[in-house]
Design a protein around this motif. Structure first.
Motif, PDB file in Angstrom:
ATOM      1  N   UNK A 184       0.855  -1.189   0.000  1.00  0.00           N
ATOM      2  CA  UNK A 184       0.000   0.000   0.000  1.00  0.00           C
ATOM      3  C   UNK A 184       0.891   1.240   0.000  1.00  0.00           C
ATOM      4  N   UNK A 185       0.898   2.000  -1.078  1.00  0.00           N
ATOM      5  CA  UNK A 185       1.812   3.156  -1.195  1.00  0.00           C
ATOM      6  C   UNK A 185       1.766   4.116  -0.012  1.00  0.00           C
ATOM      7  N   UNK A 186       0.588   4.415   0.480  1.00  0.00           N
ATOM      8  CA  UNK A 186       0.461   5.378   1.582  1.00  0.00           C
ATOM      9  C   UNK A 186       1.086   4.855   2.872  1.00  0.00           C
ATOM     10  N   UNK A 187       1.136   3.528   3.019  1.00  0.00           N
ATOM     11  CA  UNK A 187       1.664   2.924   4.246  1.00  0.00           C
ATOM     12  C   UNK A 187       3.164   2.642   4.170  1.00  0.00           C
ATOM     13  N   UNK A 188       3.713   2.619   2.960  1.00  0.00           N
ATOM     14  CA  UNK A 188       5.117   2.231   2.776  1.00  0.00           C
ATOM     15  C   UNK A 188       6.108   2.993   3.660  1.00  0.00           C
ATOM     16  N   UNK A 189       6.032   4.336   3.736  1.00  0.00           N
ATOM     17  CA  UNK A 189       7.017   5.060   4.559  1.00  0.00           C
ATOM     18  C   UNK A 189       7.032   4.620   6.019  1.00  0.00           C
ATOM     19  N   UNK A 190       5.867   4.285   6.543  1.00  0.00           N
ATOM     20  CA  UNK A 190       5.771   3.867   7.948  1.00  0.00           C
ATOM     21  C   UNK A 190       6.316   2.452   8.141  1.00  0.00           C
ATOM     22  N   UNK A 191       6.010   1.568   7.204  1.00  0.00           N
ATOM     23  CA  UNK A 191       6.470   0.186   7.331  1.00  0.00           C
ATOM     24  C   UNK A 191       7.964   0.056   7.059  1.00  0.00           C
ATOM     25  N   UNK A 192       8.507   0.918   6.212  1.00  0.00           N
ATOM     26  CA  UNK A 192       9.954   0.921   5.980  1.00  0.00           C
ATOM     27  C   UNK A 192      10.696   1.238   7.278  1.00  0.00           C
ATOM     28  N   UNK A 193      10.135   2.149   8.066  1.00  0.00           N
ATOM     29  CA  UNK A 193      10.757   2.500   9.348  1.00  0.00           C
ATOM     30  C   UNK A 193      10.710   1.341  10.350  1.00  0.00           C
ATOM     31  N   UNK A 194       9.778   0.418  10.129  1.00  0.00           N
ATOM     32  CA  UNK A 194       9.618  -0.711  11.056  1.00  0.00           C
ATOM     33  C   UNK A 194      10.509  -1.905  10.711  1.00  0.00           C
ATOM     34  N   UNK A 227      19.396   3.775   4.265  1.00  0.00           N
ATOM     35  CA  UNK A 227      19.037   4.077   5.655  1.00  0.00           C
ATOM     36  C   UNK A 227      18.004   3.125   6.254  1.00  0.00           C
ATOM     37  N   UNK A 228      17.414   2.257   5.435  1.00  0.00           N
ATOM     38  CA  UNK A 228      16.298   1.434   5.904  1.00  0.00           C
ATOM     39  C   UNK A 228      16.683   0.498   7.047  1.00  0.00           C
ATOM     40  N   UNK A 229      17.886  -0.081   6.989  1.00  0.00           N
ATOM     41  CA  UNK A 229      18.290  -1.078   7.984  1.00  0.00           C
ATOM     42  C   UNK A 229      18.898  -0.477   9.250  1.00  0.00           C
ATOM     43  N   UNK A 230      18.881   0.850   9.340  1.00  0.00           N
ATOM     44  CA  UNK A 230      19.251   1.482  10.603  1.00  0.00           C
ATOM     45  C   UNK A 230      20.729   1.761  10.808  1.00  0.00           C
ATOM     46  N   UNK A 231      21.105   1.833  12.091  1.00  0.00           N
ATOM     47  CA  UNK A 231      22.428   2.301  12.517  1.00  0.00           C
ATOM     48  C   UNK A 231      23.561   1.483  11.893  1.00  0.00           C
ATOM     49  N   UNK A 232      24.600   2.202  11.442  1.00  0.00           N
ATOM     50  CA  UNK A 232      25.717   1.547  10.757  1.00  0.00           C
ATOM     51  C   UNK A 232      27.019   1.691  11.547  1.00  0.00           C
ATOM     52  N   UNK A 233      27.856   0.692  11.400  1.00  0.00           N
ATOM     53  CA  UNK A 233      29.251   0.753  11.829  1.00  0.00           C
ATOM     54  C   UNK A 233      30.089   0.418  10.610  1.00  0.00           C
ATOM     55  N   UNK A 234      31.068   1.248  10.306  1.00  0.00           N
ATOM     56  CA  UNK A 234      31.909   1.063   9.113  1.00  0.00           C
ATOM     57  C   UNK A 234      31.055   0.958   7.849  1.00  0.00           C
ATOM     58  N   UNK A 235      30.003   1.782   7.786  1.00  0.00           N
ATOM     59  CA  UNK A 235      29.118   1.893   6.621  1.00  0.00           C
ATOM     60  C   UNK A 235      28.216   0.673   6.412  1.00  0.00           C
ATOM     61  N   UNK A 236      28.168  -0.236   7.402  1.00  0.00           N
ATOM     62  CA  UNK A 236      27.316  -1.433   7.304  1.00  0.00           C
ATOM     63  C   UNK A 236      26.344  -1.458   8.492  1.00  0.00           C
ATOM     64  N   UNK A 237      25.042  -1.616   8.231  1.00  0.00           N
ATOM     65  CA  UNK A 237      24.074  -1.711   9.340  1.00  0.00           C
ATOM     66  C   UNK A 237      24.391  -2.907  10.245  1.00  0.00           C
ATOM     67  N   UNK A 238      24.332  -2.677  11.543  1.00  0.00           N
ATOM     68  CA  UNK A 238      24.565  -3.762  12.495  1.00  0.00           C
ATOM     69  C   UNK A 238      23.590  -4.918  12.244  1.00  0.00           C
ATOM     70  N   UNK A 239      22.405  -4.577  11.791  1.00  0.00           N
ATOM     71  CA  UNK A 239      21.380  -5.602  11.566  1.00  0.00           C
ATOM     72  C   UNK A 239      21.724  -6.570  10.441  1.00  0.00           C
ATOM     73  N   UNK A 240      22.710  -6.266   9.622  1.00  0.00           N
ATOM     74  CA  UNK A 240      23.112  -7.226   8.597  1.00  0.00           C
ATOM     75  C   UNK A 240      23.674  -8.491   9.231  1.00  0.00           C
ATOM     76  N   UNK A 241      24.359  -8.337  10.361  1.00  0.00           N
ATOM     77  CA  UNK A 241      24.846  -9.517  11.090  1.00  0.00           C
ATOM     78  C   UNK A 241      23.684 -10.350  11.589  1.00  0.00           C
ATOM     79  N   UNK A 242      22.649  -9.667  12.111  1.00  0.00           N
ATOM     80  CA  UNK A 242      21.438 -10.341  12.577  1.00  0.00           C
ATOM     81  C   UNK A 242      20.725 -11.033  11.417  1.00  0.00           C
TER      82      UNK A 242
END
Length: 224
Positions: free
Chosen positions: A33-43, A98-113
């Protein structure tokens, strides 16, 4: 008492599967749903953390082995991404949005997760399919992850998980995914993690369906 414990564990697993399926379904609708996309991307980061928590808190065997698996895959997965981003020699030339959040050395920490979730899910799925040879299971599991990545990549670019230079996904990326996946899956099998009813299969299939549907609707929004 043991029978009761098994029944209780099965109930927990069924609740966990429901959580996995419902959150992926709701997330899919939000992305469509286009209108909802910005909110769900943040989640997205919170969704990944929730899936990780489901894996950890429903595991009913040797927790030390699970923690070793989590730490090993997290560190290896994260470091290979750091090397990949900064050298362009592993997956190709890319950078994270920016979608995956906080980065260390230009890589989101969540990539490890994310690597932990994927390797655990596929490893569990191979066990559910009764593939007992660890080499064969690692090869087939890695192939499944390459297929998964094929559908993931265009969606990831569209929603700014990461971006490829010149907006082209290099074939090198899929080769690297295959090799890294084999190595991490061999580590998974070396630890002898116990099979968990339904969790891995539900997790992998839910993610695969999520990205396949978004891949197929990438050009058009069905709710537009």
């Amino acid at each position: 008492m043991e029978g009761q414990t098994d029944q209780d564990d099965l109930k927990v697993k069924k609740i966990a599967v429901a959580v996995i399926v419902i959150f992926h379904l709701v997330g899919l609708l939000g992305f469509l749903i286009p209108a909802a996309q910005p909110y769900f991307i943040k989640l997205v980061p919170f969704h990944l953390l929730l899936m990780f928590a489901v894996i950890v808190f429903t595991y009913n065997a040797d927790i030390k082995r699970l923690l070793l698996f989590v730490c090993g895959v997290f560190v290896c997965g994260f470091l290979v991404e750091v090397l990949g981003v900064h050298t362009g020699k592993i997956f190709g030339s890319y950078y994270y949005g920016n979608t995956l959040g906080y980065k260390i050395a230009a890589v989101p920490i969540l990539m490890g997760i994310n690597w932990v979730i994927l390797i655990f899910s596929v490893g569990q799925m191979m066990k559910a399919l009764k593939i007992r040879n660890s080499i064969l299971a690692s090869l087939l599991g890695a192939l499944l992850l390459v297929i998964f990545d094929f559908f993931l990549e265009p969606v990831a670019m569209k929603f700014d998980y990461w971006q490829w230079d010149w907006h082209k996904i290099p074939f090198q990326n899929f080769i690297a995914w295959f090799i890294v996946s084999i190595i991490l899956l061999k580590f998974y099998y070396a630890l002898g993690l116990k099979q968990q009813h339904y969790i891995g299969v539900a997790m992998f299939l839910s993610q695969l369906i999520f990205f396949v549907v978004l891949y197929m609707t990438a050009g058009t929004n069905i709710f537009a």
